[in-house]
Scaffold this active site. Sequence first.
Site, PDB file in Angstrom:
ATOM      1  N   TRP A 167       0.839  -1.197   0.000  1.00 36.09           N
ATOM      2  CA  TRP A 167       0.000   0.000   0.000  1.00 36.09           C
ATOM      3  C   TRP A 167       0.874   1.248   0.000  1.00 36.09           C
ATOM      4  O   TRP A 167       1.474   1.588   1.025  1.00 36.09           O
ATOM      5  CB  TRP A 167      -0.907   0.015   1.228  1.00 36.09           C
ATOM      6  CG  TRP A 167      -1.831  -1.148   1.265  1.00 36.09           C
ATOM      7  CD1 TRP A 167      -3.072  -1.217   0.705  1.00 36.09           C
ATOM      8  CD2 TRP A 167      -1.603  -2.437   1.884  1.00 36.09           C
ATOM      9  NE1 TRP A 167      -3.623  -2.449   0.927  1.00 36.09           N
ATOM     10  CE2 TRP A 167      -2.762  -3.219   1.632  1.00 36.09           C
ATOM     11  CE3 TRP A 167      -0.551  -2.994   2.586  1.00 36.09           C
ATOM     12  CZ2 TRP A 167      -2.878  -4.532   2.088  1.00 36.09           C
ATOM     13  CZ3 TRP A 167      -0.674  -4.303   3.031  1.00 36.09           C
ATOM     14  CH2 TRP A 167      -1.819  -5.054   2.786  1.00 36.09           C
TER      15      TRP A 167
ATOM     16  N   HIS B 170      -7.062   1.924   2.057  1.00 33.31           N
ATOM     17  CA  HIS B 170      -8.137   0.973   1.764  1.00 33.31           C
ATOM     18  C   HIS B 170      -9.292   1.237   2.735  1.00 33.31           C
ATOM     19  O   HIS B 170      -9.132   1.998   3.689  1.00 33.31           O
ATOM     20  CB  HIS B 170      -7.657  -0.484   1.874  1.00 33.31           C
ATOM     21  CG  HIS B 170      -6.773  -0.768   3.049  1.00 33.31           C
ATOM     22  ND1 HIS B 170      -6.013  -1.879   3.174  1.00 33.31           N
ATOM     23  CD2 HIS B 170      -6.524  -0.045   4.189  1.00 33.31           C
ATOM     24  CE1 HIS B 170      -5.337  -1.858   4.311  1.00 33.31           C
ATOM     25  NE2 HIS B 170      -5.639  -0.766   4.937  1.00 33.31           N
TER      26      HIS B 170
ATOM     27  N   VAL C 219      -6.275 -11.164   6.536  1.00 34.10           N
ATOM     28  CA  VAL C 219      -7.110 -12.360   6.351  1.00 34.10           C
ATOM     29  C   VAL C 219      -6.225 -13.595   6.277  1.00 34.10           C
ATOM     30  O   VAL C 219      -5.045 -13.518   5.971  1.00 34.10           O
ATOM     31  CB  VAL C 219      -7.968 -12.292   5.060  1.00 34.10           C
ATOM     32  CG1 VAL C 219      -9.060 -11.271   5.182  1.00 34.10           C
ATOM     33  CG2 VAL C 219      -7.094 -12.043   3.839  1.00 34.10           C
TER      34      VAL C 219
END
Lengths: 334, 650
Positions: free
Chosen positions: A153, A175, A258
């Site tokens: 990012w 995000h 995740v």
Amino acid sequence: MEELEKIEQEIKEALETAKSKEALEKIRIAYLGRSGKLTAILRSLKDFSVEERRKTGAAANKLRTEIEKVLDEKEKKVIGKEGGRGEDITLLVLPKDKVYFGSLHPLTIVGRDIKKIFTSMNFSVAEGPEAETEYYNFDALNIPANHPAREMWDTFWVKSQTDAKDGKNLLMRTHTSPVQIRFMEKHKPPFAIIAPGRVFRYEATDSSHEINFHQVEGLAVDKKISLANLKFVVEEFFSRFFEEKLSFRFRPSYFPFVEPGVEVDIKLPGEEKWLEVMGAGMVHKRVLEGVRIDSEKWQGFAFGMGVERLAMIKYGIPDIRLFYSGDLRFIKQF
Amino acid sequence: MKFSYKLLKKIYPGVGSKKEITTDLTMGLFEVDDVLSDSLDIKVLPNRFSDAASHYGIARELGALKGKKIVFPKEDLGQDLGDKLKVEIKDKKGCFRYIGVVMEVENSESSPAYIKEVLEDCGLRPINLVVDVMNYAMLLTGQPMHAFDYEKVAKGGRKLAEKEIIVRRAKKGEKIETLDGKKMELGEDVLVIADVDGPLAIAGIKGGKRAEVNEKTKKIIIEAASFNQEVIYKVAKKIGITTDASIRFSHNLSSELASFGMSEAIKILKKEAKGKEGVILDVYPKKEKKKEIIFDLEKFKNFTGIDISLAEISKKLELLGFSARKKSAHILGVTTLVFRNDVENFIDLAEEVVRLYGIYKIEKQPLEKMILSEKEEKIISFKEEAKDILSGLGLDEVYNYSFYGKNVGENFVELANPAAEDKRFLRESLLALLRKNVLDNFRFFSEVKIFEVGKVFSWDKNEILEKTNLGIAVAAKKASVFFKMKGILEEFFRKIGVAEVEFKEEKEELLVLYEGNKIGRVFEENLNGSGEKVSLAEICLDNLSGSAFSLKKFEEIVKYPSVVRDVSFLVDDSIRAEKIFGVLKKEEKGEVKSISLIDFYEGKNLGNKKSMTLRINMQSGKRSLTDEEAGEMVKKIVEVLKSNFRAEIR
């Protein structure tokens, strides 16, 4: 052109008085027949200059279509009248008092499409700030400081007014995932939310990259939510969104928040190429624990997708920069 | 990261075609970005550098995906032949393991073709045999390796005639010349490999010139070490050097990898350079330990929705080099592979099983239980409702950047790393870019009516205050559209159901007040350089969202007709219309339902007066009003105008 206007006026008057099928037929012959007045003009076009031909030709053709339409309508009405009930024959009028309804930006439209599908599956909508702290954007999402994973990012940092402490540094969120954290801090599972919003990336712009764009984040946590449920929701969403029978490809990926991480590709019918449309996975144990949700008891999935990308695929928009051009020639198309 | 197809095939002959590899890896491990002749560009995920950023690692994965277990070569560091080397790790936080091997080599010239080919496929330039073998061993095992020229390393301490390697932080002012001839001063946070004379290399990042190996080198010290990921990452970033080694070390490599890399390097050097090893020193203060993880089948099924037997799971994990022991009908005890420092718990194991099973093979399942939706923040729906009203009023919606170049506010927020000068600040208002939109669109349209709903930013003490604003720009060529703008706003406020919004004139603009607080402004200005005018409005929606669209109550429809009277009058030019309406507002009560302005005129023929026409609407809920009653009410209003503003009735 003057000739044309004269004819238009004549026809209007004639139509106003014509009250029978025969009268209408006479008008049709007089203007649109083989030796009709309008037909004559169209035939004479070849003698005009190119410029004149283009202008007059277009106008004459338009008028012809209009007249044909009105004649057909009137004929129906006259027949109705002859059957016993009738109305006045309306005038041939070109639109004069134009009424204009504004256009919503395509991202608003697509954003609503997305929301509609998810809310129909009982997801709620949540939002969060666009300027975030390092903590919410990275740390709480298990994206370690001083690890190359954070370089996934590219970040716009805010020039701080004071010396910020660790994790308190301000940035433009990269995000919509921080909304997950903010939501979970305040709510107890079970829940299912989507979080649409604007995000920012410090990168070079081109036809598929912008420094600000939109994402929709999804999060569902309950006791028995599984990867198989994620697949169901994702496939359901995309099939409804594109209103087509899609092919799907779920493959492994890595996002620190995740585990397992999944990348979702779709293929539109008749297309060759797989399109990457979503990152997803099961919410990471550490993310849940960070917001004091017992990861032994609760589990769930999360996903994120780019709204511009979906709009580009759906409408065939070739360049992401068009969304932020403010160009009404673009916006009025929607 | 580039990989050599030839080398993969050498390790695992059953690997299949390049196309097969691409599909297998993409669906089961990593994306393959590109295939160029024998070079495969594989996107190694950031958590898998320790075990899979190597040809052995990728081969193991490919084997596991195809159901074949790839057996790794046995590690053999050889035996101590008595040459003298001392290694001291002074910085135990920065370096976890250091293996140093002294070796004599017969030749260090050019490498054999098979090595060169692999290096080139992987984007590395062949240099000389020793250096090439270091790189080759790295490609094989994932462990970065380095070689120093033994003769060029200083002798140890005063009494010792041996070579001494020290791992420590650089001292203040210490300098190094790197292999590529760059001279630099090192900061005290830089981890170095040094001898008694000073730094030989920047640890884990770049070798130094002083002990460089060349074709003539006959005796080398080989290094296979393990460094703290964070230290290497920070230093590489700070000094601005990125190398294959620094990238790998930054991703956290297992310390166990060092002996694997060293073992492979020694093996190849012995064969290709007729190397004879001497001292082998392995300084490894805290050995990494494998631990057992409990794998629960029921939990796995609940987590993934995959129906699979414990035996199948066990088999899959074994393919990855893990060892699994059945503890009960649904429990496995799993010991992972040493290099897999990313596998720590049950879910990490579950991920491996899911991957090998195939995520694409999972059967989708609808949610078993319905989750009730939550109450949403009001602003979320209010924004959309506002957009619908405005587009209904004929306005088009635009989206602009959140950044711009100039900021006139006091508390503007600045970026530390703006994308461009004209995007240095976070927008504090939506109007700057709406103006630009009008100007741009005037090239194609003679009338532009646009709005944007978006966030604006400003500092509030040490926090960023974020507000959701509505910005509107209305402009038509050769015309003032200020009243159109005002009409739009009035209708907007009526539709959202906040009747309490008022406009107050202040210095050439109208302030928009809600419950006495300023929530926005409306004004007209010249459009920069175009000779045209634009009307602009900006309203903060946050303040309105609470009361917008509140529940309406039905009011009885009045059966009796309303009576309408118009009154025209002249007043002094200096009296502001706003003031007149302020007073008239108070007269809107009882049977006087509304007083509105229907005509307004200023002209030379009136001197310094202006003419206004009011429409007064009167109605009773109980009966029809008579002419006399209406006349009385109008008279009262006229009196108010006369006494307050010296109005002359026309």
